[in-house]
Design a protein around this motif. Structure first.
Motif, short mmCIF file in Angstrom:
data_model
loop_
_atom_site.label_atom_id
_atom_site.label_comp_id
_atom_site.label_asym_id
_atom_site.label_seq_id
_atom_site.Cartn_x
_atom_site.Cartn_y
_atom_site.Cartn_z
N CYS A 2 26.40 43.68 39.60
CA CYS A 2 26.16 42.41 38.91
C CYS A 2 27.27 41.43 39.28
O CYS A 2 28.46 41.80 39.24
N LEU A 3 26.91 40.21 39.63
CA LEU A 3 27.90 39.16 39.90
C LEU A 3 27.63 37.95 39.01
O LEU A 3 26.60 37.30 39.14
N GLN A 4 28.54 37.71 38.09
CA GLN A 4 28.38 36.54 37.20
C GLN A 4 29.56 35.61 37.40
O GLN A 4 30.69 36.06 37.57
N VAL A 5 29.29 34.28 37.38
CA VAL A 5 30.40 33.32 37.51
C VAL A 5 30.62 32.58 36.19
O VAL A 5 29.71 32.45 35.38
N GLY A 6 31.84 32.09 36.03
CA GLY A 6 32.28 31.57 34.73
C GLY A 6 31.83 30.15 34.44
O GLY A 6 32.68 29.30 34.15
N PHE A 7 30.53 29.90 34.46
CA PHE A 7 30.01 28.60 34.02
C PHE A 7 29.72 28.72 32.52
O PHE A 7 28.57 28.89 32.10
N GLN A 8 30.76 28.59 31.71
CA GLN A 8 30.65 28.94 30.29
C GLN A 8 29.75 28.02 29.50
O GLN A 8 29.25 28.41 28.45
N ARG A 9 29.53 26.79 30.01
CA ARG A 9 28.67 25.89 29.22
C ARG A 9 27.26 26.42 29.07
O ARG A 9 26.58 26.09 28.11
N ARG A 10 26.82 27.25 30.02
CA ARG A 10 25.48 27.84 29.89
C ARG A 10 25.38 28.76 28.67
O ARG A 10 24.29 29.21 28.33
N PHE A 11 26.55 29.05 28.06
CA PHE A 11 26.57 29.94 26.91
C PHE A 11 27.13 29.23 25.67
O PHE A 11 27.33 29.85 24.64
N ASP A 12 27.38 27.94 25.81
CA ASP A 12 27.91 27.17 24.69
C ASP A 12 26.74 26.74 23.78
O ASP A 12 25.73 26.22 24.26
N ALA A 13 26.91 26.96 22.48
CA ALA A 13 25.80 26.71 21.53
C ALA A 13 25.25 25.29 21.64
O ALA A 13 24.03 25.09 21.58
N ASP A 14 26.11 24.32 21.81
CA ASP A 14 25.67 22.92 21.89
C ASP A 14 24.77 22.70 23.11
O ASP A 14 23.72 22.08 23.04
N ARG A 29 31.48 16.16 27.33
CA ARG A 29 30.30 15.73 26.59
C ARG A 29 29.20 15.34 27.57
O ARG A 29 29.47 15.10 28.75
N ALA A 30 27.99 15.24 27.10
CA ALA A 30 26.90 14.89 28.00
C ALA A 30 25.80 14.18 27.23
O ALA A 30 25.72 14.25 26.00
N GLU A 31 24.98 13.49 28.00
CA GLU A 31 23.85 12.76 27.43
C GLU A 31 22.67 12.95 28.39
O GLU A 31 22.82 12.81 29.60
N VAL A 32 21.52 13.27 27.83
CA VAL A 32 20.29 13.31 28.63
C VAL A 32 19.35 12.26 28.05
O VAL A 32 18.86 12.42 26.93
N MET A 33 19.17 11.19 28.79
CA MET A 33 18.33 10.10 28.31
C MET A 33 16.92 10.23 28.88
O MET A 33 16.75 10.36 30.09
N GLY A 34 15.94 10.22 27.99
CA GLY A 34 14.56 10.36 28.45
C GLY A 34 13.71 9.19 28.02
O GLY A 34 14.14 8.34 27.24
N ARG A 35 12.50 9.17 28.54
CA ARG A 35 11.60 8.08 28.22
C ARG A 35 11.18 8.13 26.74
O ARG A 35 10.83 7.12 26.16
N ARG A 36 11.23 9.34 26.15
CA ARG A 36 10.83 9.45 24.74
C ARG A 36 12.06 9.43 23.82
O ARG A 36 12.13 8.66 22.89
N SER A 37 13.02 10.29 24.08
CA SER A 37 14.21 10.31 23.23
C SER A 37 15.41 10.72 24.08
O SER A 37 15.29 10.93 25.29
N THR A 38 16.54 10.84 23.43
CA THR A 38 17.80 11.09 24.15
C THR A 38 18.59 12.16 23.40
O THR A 38 18.58 12.20 22.18
N LEU A 39 19.26 13.03 24.16
CA LEU A 39 20.11 14.06 23.58
C LEU A 39 21.57 13.74 23.85
O LEU A 39 21.91 13.36 24.98
N ARG A 40 22.41 13.91 22.85
CA ARG A 40 23.85 13.78 23.07
C ARG A 40 24.53 15.10 22.71
O ARG A 40 24.39 15.58 21.58
N ILE A 41 25.26 15.64 23.65
CA ILE A 41 25.90 16.94 23.50
C ILE A 41 27.41 16.78 23.37
O ILE A 41 28.02 16.13 24.21
N GLY A 42 27.97 17.35 22.31
CA GLY A 42 29.42 17.41 22.21
C GLY A 42 30.09 16.09 21.88
O GLY A 42 31.28 15.91 22.16
N THR A 43 29.35 15.19 21.24
CA THR A 43 29.89 13.87 20.93
C THR A 43 31.01 13.93 19.89
O THR A 43 31.89 13.08 19.87
#
Lengths: 257, 257, 257, 257
Positions: B42-54, B161-175
């Motif tokens: 098994c080879l896993q890399v430390g991209f920890q955000r993939r496991f962050d609850a937010d 922090r991050a933001e995903v803006m869409g045509r319907r709504s927008t998500l803000r992560i870690g604000t």
């Protein structure tokens, strides 16, 4: 059954971690504390806020004098529904003994001893004996005032926050609790998630309090939330209950404890 | 040394959890991935955000279509100072390979593959080769745009922090990231604490990613952040670096991977 | 002097906008209201929150039933220092009459009539007659509870916020008041500005209430904050003051008004 | 028609307040500016953010050096739909000229002159010529980077916010914009209102800019957002548009202006 179980466990030489309340009446509580003391075992009660990072940080700033003279403590502590379901038998204790007791402990821990308790409450619609929402005013020996509001039927869910207002500055604890830091922006506004229940809200604190218990057992040191704290909080809760029933202030008699 | 260590560990039959970046050049990275594959470890890399609850909650809402067509992803990822200290030898890789690589992985994970990368940056005052602050624009294959801003010298501290803006709504992560939910109100305003560093910010995610690794080893399933993800993010980081050096858009060639 | 001035102005046929409180005792207040009524002039009192966009929006949602049965109203209203300076002569009225009266009006406006008032307070350090910080519990006729906290010495400055908790949902008014929406992020955390005083906080409301007054004068319609509202709020403030002095609940007698 | 109208008004000796953009091409814009100058009339353009309390407070702190060396400016400026409806004839100008021009003006006002513009954009689904969402990277002469993101189809509504990140500290402008400070707490979370459009968001600024215009006319002083500012912002917008069309950086030639 808490007090009885603590007593028996202590006699069997077991260290005891007991959820709140330690007892429903002070007599049973005192017997449990004495049994633990006589057996030389560790007795810790589940006042998890004493181990919650937010509350601990507030306590530290308070003790460092950053707030100045304390004028007012305000604690809001609310459930969406009774966490243990309806209590038809009264075995769980009133809202004062089941919920407010957490806030009573915080009041003592953060500000100090209480001189008098004044409680106001509304009964549930289907059971006039059952207190559903309460407003409690504490008069601290140091001169500050304390306000506690509790309810078992907050439509929006679990909430637990506090404010310590001082002559110099003010602390707000738990104002922005959210299970995940994720906002959804829609045409209707921004939707911010809130904690579903006390487990989600205080997850870290539950782990920390158990670690603390293990540490106390290992080292023989006194737990940060011990039997005497449990008794004092119970007395405050019962004083609030009496104030509500008798519609008068109830003074606390620290000499008798 | 990451790629080389992964290769040797894999040959010795060891499962490998490797911190990012997997490698500083794609050749070495590919050899490491092949070695792990050949050895069946098994080879896993430390991209920890993939496991962050937010971030996980955002991914779930995004996949559920709540945002609608994605128009824009914006990730801010900033350090107060280089987490590994100054890199006089270049062994740690540029800001693009050392920092942006996290954001490149998130871009792919949340939105999808990238068609072209465009990067703009400023050099450190004392070392013109060393990129200090960068703005990267990604053009996704699906048509969305991505903006990443990175710096190693954000005076106020760590931010992610991050933001995903869409045509319907927008998500803000870690604000509203804060290490404790405690506000201090003074005459100067409200003081809200911010995370000191990535350890404090992502504490839970670091635990979860290791649990995931153990689970993958135990069950033989593929990790959620595997060798191919590490290679793809590295290629994106290097494309951004090239775009910055050559002052032109750099297209990603997915066929060649 | 308010009541006397209102009386004389009314007799001179002038429409009157009077700052709160209308009077320091109910007798004088009633004479002023009667004089305005007899002269057929418009009498509006300065309860500006009834014209504040935040409070008005809350009132609208509350009236639309969005909150469900109201369980609890909580109003925090605090000054950094007495807005009129120290009141050595007692001519400005106690904290209850000078400050709480705004909150009493909001309680009636948002929730309804009050059955009983219970007040607890601490005196100023240098003048035992002068109430400095107070906690008031209202029992509404409809069954809800109300909590008001006031102080003249909140170190952090002016604050004015409220919460209406219902069985279905909860409204929070004025939680994020700031004179400008500008955050300063430093190594010490995020610094968010807070309003300096009531003028800055309610600027728009002061303009709107005067426009409303002009409109009432022009059209002959009754103002949204009239003489009867002023009397009712005064009675509530005096009941709270009596409750504090006599250490007992004080019932409101609506029949006598 | 703006430039033509300005020219005619100036020749008629009228002071002119012109909404942005002053013109769709620099030639017409320059003629309008020259006409106003020749006639000695006041020409102010509608860059209302220069008069918005939040932005003005940021400018003041920035000029006072609180931020330290500026590393990055980020402006988000988004509409739910094109404010003037669809522009089938192209008479309103592209998104760059119609929307970004506000952000270009802020970039110059807050940070300084721009050396090069780089723009990336996606076209509308039904009209490939029409830019719908854009990401613009500015390279300032002073060394800082600027990021502007614009869209005409943000599902959640109007938004306008900015961040100035410096080596010492960082400013965030307009992060918590809400038309009323009223939160609704429900089982689904906390619902915070957001501004519906630019009128609601910048109401105060629109009043202030007109007052400023009247003051300039009265005193003969130069307006804070004059003809040269309008021309400079237009050039930046057109540079961004060309960068997008030609897929390359476009350098600004300040000498030629």
């Amino acid at each position: 059954m808490h007090a009885e179980m603590v007593e028996r466990a202590a006699r069997a030489g077991k260290h005891v971690f007991c959820e709140k309340p330690l007892a429903l009446d002070p007599g049973a509580g005192r017997r449990a504390v004495r049994a633990a003391s006589a057996a030389g075992v560790c007795l810790q009660v589940g006042f998890q806020r004493r181990f919650d990072a937010d509350w601990v940080a507030a306590k530290r700033r308070l003790d460092a004098g950053e707030v100045g003279d304390v004028l007012l403590l305000h604690v809001s502590h609310r459930n969406r529904c009774p966490p243990h379901g309806p209590d038809r038998t009264g075995r769980l204790g009133s809202l004062f003994v089941d919920m407010s007791i957490h806030d009573m402990d915080c009041a003592r821990w953060l500000i100090g001893e209480v001189r008098a308790a004044n409680a106001f409450a509304t009964a549930a619609r289907d059971d006039a004996r059952d207190v559903e929402t309460a407003a409690i005013v504490l008069e601290f020996e140091g001169g500050a005032l304390g306000i506690i509001d509790n309810t078992r039927v907050a439509g929006y869910g679990f909430d637990c926050r506090a404010e310590v207002m001082g002559r110099r500055s003010t602390l707000r604890i738990g104002t922005h609790q959210r299970p995940v830091d994720l906002e959804l922006l829609t045409q209707d506004g921004v939707l911010v998630p809130t904690p579903a229940d006390h487990i989600e809200r205080h997850r870290g604190a539950y782990v920390t309090e158990i670690r603390h218990f293990v540490e106390c057992v290992r080292t023989g040191s006194a737990p940060a939330a011990g039997g005497d704290d449990a008794l004092a909080a119970l007395e405050l809760s019962l004083a609030a209950e009496r104030s509500y029933r008798e519609k008068r202030p109830v003074e606390l008699c620290h000499a008798l404890r």
